[in-house]
Enzyme design. Structure first.
Site: not given
Ligand code: F6R
Length: 618
Positions: A16, A88, A500, A613
């Site tokens: 937040c 948040w 990555e 993301k």
């Molecule tokens: C790597 C990364 C990804 C996520 C994956 C799952 O740094 O960020 O491998 O961990 O895409 O994402 P979430 O946790 O949002 O389900």
């Protein structure tokens, strides 16, 4: 350059953003600018409250600050005193009602808050008994009601604010305004709050970037500080009202860069935020007196009808799941871990005695959501460990355990991984008691090390040699990460992070697997990074030596006096803690190694090519 990490973000709460303005000009424009600048602290809802001639006017919306901007009727929002907030969520989903500012029933008091009020349930109960009605699910809403209660009892505004603050337990940065007054009241305990000073008045904010367009003269508040801000002056006091000395300083930040503070990338900032995000994840969840953990919504006995656990997750979250599953299996809980995208095609049997734990920081990963729905269809109980309140995963799941890491902007998951893993260790304790009748074997040591864990992470951040080693080994053909037991998921995560963001080839292996094939790839051009957690380290060392004998440079991630340091070519030290936490300290070293290698290669670290993301397609 000012040390943001040690001042503005250390101490609890990354979630937040608060902005407040008291001046001689209309506040609304600088409040909205402040909210836009603070979106990196939270972006699921936003709101403002302005003191105009007719009292306090509040506008708030779920969604990003742009949604709020479109909804604002600037004509009705003229006034020189105001507060704003970008949220948040930690209590209650991101709805209009749960957005800040919150008011009492008469709208005479408006409050924005960052942090967690641990005793909000009991405060709410007594306020309800005194006739107060609540309109949100938030912990924050108790604060304006408390202030109103003290005003009703006859206290003057400033005294009412102080009395309300004294009632709060937990972490907070609070800013309040009362109808009819050109004053802001603010207090800080565990969550950052900074004052900005310009020629026409004052700002209050969670962080400097909020008002950097207007001024770079700031005063950082300390825990226990209370300030009373008027257009012509500001009083710094302690909670009892005694005057205290707080001196302004000038920050040298470029507004473009400001959200990242002293760091060049959000990923680096987020790695450094881990002492704070971990403290936040652990806050109120360790019970040393009872030798137990306290997980809201999961009291002892919650899982007595569960017989087995299955983890589902992707990427980094899968590695966190693997970490949790090792801790659970070690505790005698039958546990398996599955890539969410493979779960349905090779689904293990699941029924109402199966707890399926979906680990997903975003709560929106399509593969994980699909596997969760499949598990529910089989009759399993589904629990999600996530960072995002109100995300789809929280709606699909039966139970939610929040990791409270605050927003993560860098595509590569860093602070969310460490918070996920730590939450799974706490969950392992609850499950161990419920399923086996016994606590984790080394619970005492674990609780003690968890208490100081944020400091241990801080030590790693302060002493790391990651940048030098990343530079020394830059440009090799391949990088192999190895570990055993809890070190194995850390090795996998180290390799994932490395590939990555550097785009270089990296692989993670169970150290015992090297000799079953991968050793054929080992040359002097393939550094082997070995993770030592204190679990079966001699075997890891033997495996590492096999690679070293074939010419591979060996980088040992282990405590200072560890036997591996006697043969390793390089060393990334970690404090000596229980194996459950040693792996996570090693992971911080590996995050830094990857980060500095990628920085050396000038990669797009916060947005690596081809990656997003949140992956919402299957
Ligand atoms: C790597 C990364 C990804 C996520 C994956 C799952 O740094 O960020 O491998 O961990 O895409 O994402 P979430 O946790 O949002 O389900």
């Amino acid at each position: 350059m000012y040390a943001l990490a040690s001042r503005a973000t250390r101490g609890v709460s990354l979630m937040c953003g608060i902005i407040g303005r008291v001046g001689r000009d209309d506040a609304i424009e600088s409040l909205v600018t402040g909210l836009e600048n603070l979106e990196y602290r939270g972006y699921d809802s936003a709101g403002v409250a302005i003191q105009n001639g007719a009292g306090i006017k509040v506008e708030k919306r779920s969604g990003k600050v742009t949604e709020l901007k479109h909804a604002l009727d600037y004509g009705s929002l003229d006034g020189e005193v105001g507060i704003g907030h970008t949220r948040w969520s930690t209590h209650g989903p991101p709805t209009d009602e749960n957005a800040h500012p919150h008011t009492d029933s008469t709208r005479d008091v408006a409050v924005v808050h960052n942090g967690i009020i641990e005793n909000y349930a009991s405060l709410k109960e007594s306020l309800r008994a005194a006739g107060h009605t609540f309109t949100s699910d938030t912990d924050t809403e108790v604060i304006p009601h408390l202030i109103q209660q003290y005003l009703d009892e006859g206290l003057e505004p400033e005294a009412a604010f102080r009395a309300a603050i004294e009632d709060l337990e937990g972490s907070y940065a609070v800013t309040a305004m009362l109808a009819g007054e050109h004053v802001l009241y603010a207090a800080r305990q565990g969550s950052p709050l900074v004052v900005g000073l310009d020629e026409d008045g004052f700002f209050l904010a969670s962080d400097v970037p909020a008002f950097l367009e207007y001024t770079d003269d700031v005063v950082y508040l300390e825990d226990g500080d209370v300030v009373v801000v008027r257009p012509d002056g500001i009083e710094f006091t302690d909670l009892a009202g005694n005057a205290i000395d707080r001196r302004p300083e000038t920050v040298e930040w470029d507004p473009e860069q400001a959200g990242k503070g002293e760091f060049d990338h959000f990923m680096h900032k987020e790695i450094h935020e881990q002492p704070t995000s971990l403290a936040q994840a652990l806050e109120g969840r360790l019970d040393h007196d009872a030798h137990d953990v306290t997980l809201e919504h999961f009291p002892p006995g919650t899982f007595t009808d569960i017989e087995r656990v299955q983890f589902i997750a992707c990427g980094t979250s899968y590695h966190a799941g693997l970490y949790g599953s090792i801790a659970m299996n070690n505790a005698g809980i039958p546990t398996t871990t599955h890539l969410a995208n493979e779960y349905e095609v090779s689904a293990p049997p699941a029924d109402e005695h199966t707890l399926v734990i979906a680990v997903t920081q975003s709560g929106e990963t399509a593969d994980t959501l699909s596997a969760m729905r499949h598990a529910r269809d089989q009759g399993a109980r589904v629990l999600t460990v996530t960072n995002v309140v109100g995300s789809t995963a929280t709606r699909v799941a039966d139970d939610v355990l929040l990791i409270r890491a605050g927003p993560e902007i860098g595509v590569a998951a860093t602070k969310t991984f460490s918070s996920q893993a730590v939450m799974l260790l706490l969950l392992a304790q609850r499950l161990s008691q419920d399923l086996t009748g016994a606590s984790l074997a080394n619970l005492e040591a674990l609780l003690a090390d968890l208490q100081s864990f944020p400091d241990a992470v801080e030590r790693v951040l302060e002493t790391t040699d990651g940048r030098r080693l990343a530079t020394q080994y830059l440009g090799c053909q391949s990088y192999f990460f190895i570990g055993r037991g809890l070190g194995f998921p850390v090795a996998l995560e180290g390799a994932l992070k490395f590939k990555e963001i550097t785009y270089e080839h990296a692989e993670g292996f169970a150290s015992g697997e090297l000799k079953h094939g991968p050793l054929a790839l080992v040359t002097p051009d393939t550094p082997v990074i070995a993770v030592f957690t204190g679990q079966e380290d001699t075997k890891v060392l033997n495996n590492a030596e096999e690679a070293q004998t074939r010419g591979a440079p060996l980088i040992a991630v282990c405590p200072e006096d560890h036997q591996a340091t006697t043969i390793a070519d390089a060393h990334l030290p970690i404090p000596d803690v229980t194996p459950e936490l040693a792996g996570l300290l090693a992971n911080v070293q590996l995050q830094l190694l990857s980060y500095h290698a990628a920085a050396g290669l000038e990669r797009a670290i916060d947005k690596p090519r081809n990656l997003a993301k949140s992956v919402t397609v299957q």
